[in-house]
Design a protein around this motif. Sequence first.
Motif, PDB file in Angstrom:
ATOM      1  N   ASP A   1       0.811  -1.218   0.000  1.00  0.00           N
ATOM      2  CA  ASP A   1       0.000   0.000   0.000  1.00  0.00           C
ATOM      3  C   ASP A   1       0.842   1.265   0.000  1.00  0.00           C
ATOM      4  O   ASP A   1       0.307   2.361   0.180  1.00  0.00           O
ATOM      5  N   ALA A   2       2.151   1.142  -0.172  1.00  0.00           N
ATOM      6  CA  ALA A   2       3.046   2.295   0.016  1.00  0.00           C
ATOM      7  C   ALA A   2       2.610   3.516  -0.793  1.00  0.00           C
ATOM      8  O   ALA A   2       2.527   4.628  -0.250  1.00  0.00           O
ATOM      9  N   GLU A   3       2.294   3.308  -2.070  1.00  0.00           N
ATOM     10  CA  GLU A   3       1.940   4.465  -2.910  1.00  0.00           C
ATOM     11  C   GLU A   3       0.640   5.096  -2.442  1.00  0.00           C
ATOM     12  O   GLU A   3       0.498   6.315  -2.413  1.00  0.00           O
ATOM     13  N   GLY A   4      -0.313   4.246  -2.084  1.00  0.00           N
ATOM     14  CA  GLY A   4      -1.596   4.752  -1.580  1.00  0.00           C
ATOM     15  C   GLY A   4      -1.436   5.531  -0.288  1.00  0.00           C
ATOM     16  O   GLY A   4      -2.095   6.550  -0.070  1.00  0.00           O
ATOM     17  N   LEU A   5      -0.539   5.064   0.566  1.00  0.00           N
ATOM     18  CA  LEU A   5      -0.297   5.763   1.829  1.00  0.00           C
ATOM     19  C   LEU A   5       0.343   7.134   1.581  1.00  0.00           C
ATOM     20  O   LEU A   5      -0.009   8.119   2.211  1.00  0.00           O
ATOM     21  N   LYS A   6       1.271   7.173   0.642  1.00  0.00           N
ATOM     22  CA  LYS A   6       1.900   8.463   0.315  1.00  0.00           C
ATOM     23  C   LYS A   6       0.861   9.413  -0.271  1.00  0.00           C
ATOM     24  O   LYS A   6       0.892  10.617  -0.011  1.00  0.00           O
ATOM     25  N   ALA A   7      -0.053   8.860  -1.080  1.00  0.00           N
ATOM     26  CA  ALA A   7      -1.017   9.691  -1.802  1.00  0.00           C
ATOM     27  C   ALA A   7      -1.975  10.425  -0.871  1.00  0.00           C
ATOM     28  O   ALA A   7      -2.470  11.499  -1.220  1.00  0.00           O
ATOM     29  N   ILE A   8      -2.250   9.881   0.307  1.00  0.00           N
ATOM     30  CA  ILE A   8      -3.165  10.608   1.206  1.00  0.00           C
ATOM     31  C   ILE A   8      -2.430  11.704   1.993  1.00  0.00           C
ATOM     32  O   ILE A   8      -3.024  12.375   2.828  1.00  0.00           O
ATOM     33  N   LYS A   9      -1.141  11.882   1.724  1.00  0.00           N
ATOM     34  CA  LYS A   9      -0.342  12.919   2.380  1.00  0.00           C
ATOM     35  C   LYS A   9      -0.581  12.949   3.893  1.00  0.00           C
ATOM     36  O   LYS A   9      -1.057  13.948   4.449  1.00  0.00           O
ATOM     37  N   PRO A  10      -0.238  11.860   4.552  1.00  0.00           N
ATOM     38  CA  PRO A  10      -0.507  11.766   5.981  1.00  0.00           C
ATOM     39  C   PRO A  10       0.336  12.725   6.806  1.00  0.00           C
ATOM     40  O   PRO A  10       1.474  13.010   6.437  1.00  0.00           O
ATOM     41  N   SER A  11      -0.248  13.227   7.885  1.00  0.00           N
ATOM     42  CA  SER A  11       0.597  13.993   8.810  1.00  0.00           C
ATOM     43  C   SER A  11       0.683  13.339  10.185  1.00  0.00           C
ATOM     44  O   SER A  11       1.607  13.629  10.935  1.00  0.00           O
ATOM     45  N   VAL A  12      -0.267  12.450  10.515  1.00  0.00           N
ATOM     46  CA  VAL A  12      -0.194  11.756  11.811  1.00  0.00           C
ATOM     47  C   VAL A  12      -0.416  10.256  11.615  1.00  0.00           C
ATOM     48  O   VAL A  12      -1.379   9.841  10.958  1.00  0.00           O
ATOM     49  N   CYS A  13       0.475   9.459  12.189  1.00  0.00           N
ATOM     50  CA  CYS A  13       0.381   8.001  12.130  1.00  0.00           C
ATOM     51  C   CYS A  13       0.425   7.474  13.563  1.00  0.00           C
ATOM     52  O   CYS A  13       1.320   7.841  14.323  1.00  0.00           O
ATOM     53  N   LEU A  14      -0.532   6.654  13.934  1.00  0.00           N
ATOM     54  CA  LEU A  14      -0.584   6.106  15.291  1.00  0.00           C
ATOM     55  C   LEU A  14      -0.567   4.585  15.235  1.00  0.00           C
ATOM     56  O   LEU A  14      -1.416   3.972  14.591  1.00  0.00           O
ATOM     57  N   GLU A  15       0.409   3.999  15.923  1.00  0.00           N
ATOM     58  CA  GLU A  15       0.393   2.551  16.088  1.00  0.00           C
ATOM     59  C   GLU A  15       0.044   2.225  17.534  1.00  0.00           C
ATOM     60  O   GLU A  15       0.634   2.768  18.478  1.00  0.00           O
ATOM     61  N   ILE A  16      -0.914   1.330  17.685  1.00  0.00           N
ATOM     62  CA  ILE A  16      -1.360   0.936  19.016  1.00  0.00           C
ATOM     63  C   ILE A  16      -0.751  -0.421  19.350  1.00  0.00           C
ATOM     64  O   ILE A  16      -0.822  -1.348  18.544  1.00  0.00           O
ATOM     65  N   GLY A  17      -0.148  -0.508  20.526  1.00  0.00           N
ATOM     66  CA  GLY A  17       0.534  -1.745  20.911  1.00  0.00           C
ATOM     67  C   GLY A  17       1.773  -1.952  20.075  1.00  0.00           C
ATOM     68  O   GLY A  17       1.947  -2.977  19.414  1.00  0.00           O
ATOM     69  N   SER A  18       2.670  -0.975  20.106  1.00  0.00           N
ATOM     70  CA  SER A  18       3.786  -0.958  19.155  1.00  0.00           C
ATOM     71  C   SER A  18       4.874  -1.988  19.472  1.00  0.00           C
ATOM     72  O   SER A  18       5.714  -2.261  18.625  1.00  0.00           O
ATOM     73  N   GLY A  19       4.888  -2.540  20.680  1.00  0.00           N
ATOM     74  CA  GLY A  19       5.824  -3.620  21.007  1.00  0.00           C
ATOM     75  C   GLY A  19       7.268  -3.250  20.720  1.00  0.00           C
ATOM     76  O   GLY A  19       7.789  -2.266  21.241  1.00  0.00           O
ATOM     77  N   SER A  20       7.902  -4.017  19.845  1.00  0.00           N
ATOM     78  CA  SER A  20       9.314  -3.788  19.521  1.00  0.00           C
ATOM     79  C   SER A  20       9.538  -2.477  18.766  1.00  0.00           C
ATOM     80  O   SER A  20      10.663  -1.993  18.691  1.00  0.00           O
ATOM     81  N   GLY A  21       8.493  -1.931  18.165  1.00  0.00           N
ATOM     82  CA  GLY A  21       8.639  -0.708  17.363  1.00  0.00           C
ATOM     83  C   GLY A  21       8.948  -0.979  15.912  1.00  0.00           C
ATOM     84  O   GLY A  21       9.173  -0.056  15.123  1.00  0.00           O
ATOM     85  N   CYS A  22       8.903  -2.250  15.544  1.00  0.00           N
ATOM     86  CA  CYS A  22       9.263  -2.672  14.184  1.00  0.00           C
ATOM     87  C   CYS A  22       8.335  -2.064  13.127  1.00  0.00           C
ATOM     88  O   CYS A  22       8.793  -1.580  12.088  1.00  0.00           O
ATOM     89  N   VAL A  23       7.029  -2.071  13.392  1.00  0.00           N
ATOM     90  CA  VAL A  23       6.064  -1.670  12.363  1.00  0.00           C
ATOM     91  C   VAL A  23       6.141  -0.164  12.090  1.00  0.00           C
ATOM     92  O   VAL A  23       6.214   0.262  10.927  1.00  0.00           O
TER      93      VAL A  23
END
Lengths: 219, 123
Positions: free
Chosen positions: A35-57
């Motif tokens: 989904d990389a191109e689609g994610l770039k296309a929405i011009k995100p300014s905030v990304c939230l990961e819940i339960g990030s654990g190791s921080g890999c994602v």
Amino acid sequence: MISTPDLSHLRTADYDQVYEPAEDTFILLDALEEDAEGLKAIKPSVCLEIGSGSGCVTSFIGNILGPSVLYLCTDINPYACKCTRWTGIQNKVDINVVNGSLATPFGFRLVRQIDIIVFNPPYVPTSEEEAFGAQISRDIGGAWAGGSDGMQVTNILLNQIEALLSPSGRFYLVALKQNNVPNIIQTMQEAYRLKGEVVLQRRAGREHLFIIRFVRNLS
Amino acid sequence: MVRLITHNLLACHAKDCNTNNFPLAFKDAQLEIREAEFNPEFLKGFLPKIEWTALVDTARQLGDTSLPLEQPEMLDDEFLKNLHHVLLEIHVEEGSMTCPNCGHVYPISNGIPNMLLAEHEIG
């Protein structure tokens, strides 16, 4: 090809306290990469990961989207918060970590303002006592114990997603076949008009894993 | 690292605490200044999400008076550099944050804010 984040700073002893990236992590990374191109296309300014654990994602998403996004992570496990922070530093992704539950620390301020939400929840069906106890003790068991249908924690977040997601926002959820994926999608459509779609599925050992992507239903 | 950009997004979420629950007030804050890469595009994009008065007040409490009380219409380089410093380079490593409404205290340790609530405090 986006490289898998460098986790060489984490040792075996760290994985006694934080969930080690496994097949469920990797299918999520693969879905995000597709989904990389689609994610770039929405011009995100905030990304939230819940339960990030190791921080890999989140480190991986940081590699896709670069430094013009604010990366927020929450985890109830304080050790996971430290690991997320270290992994961000190791991979040169500026991650802001909060020791907190789901999205609650940001719920008042980021109403309909989060462009990307990612959750790899504790999805394994267990007894409800085990799931409840794991969330209270805030240790590694909280990374998988999910109650009778594996949805005990996920259901709480599903009721908050609509209020958090920006108009063009995307929510990625990891689920297991036993979580009843068609039912999750139907419920989100009926209750919140969020359109869910399985973007990737894979069998890994005993687990049949799904990545569901939700967007606002604009029709 | 509780930077002011994160602080500007955190509100108290204790049971029945729904008004005047923002911004949380720093107490005994130990600061570290760490340089970050200047990214004007990010700052301009993020500006609409900032609660300006809360940011300026908090920065002043921490000893930084570089930001104007009113958000300027012209985003010149000097302003963006000051904003960059306040949002992204001031780190609160130790201390706590107190809710202005209910007085709940959220501790900060090793740069990580603890926003967890006990079972009876969850709304």
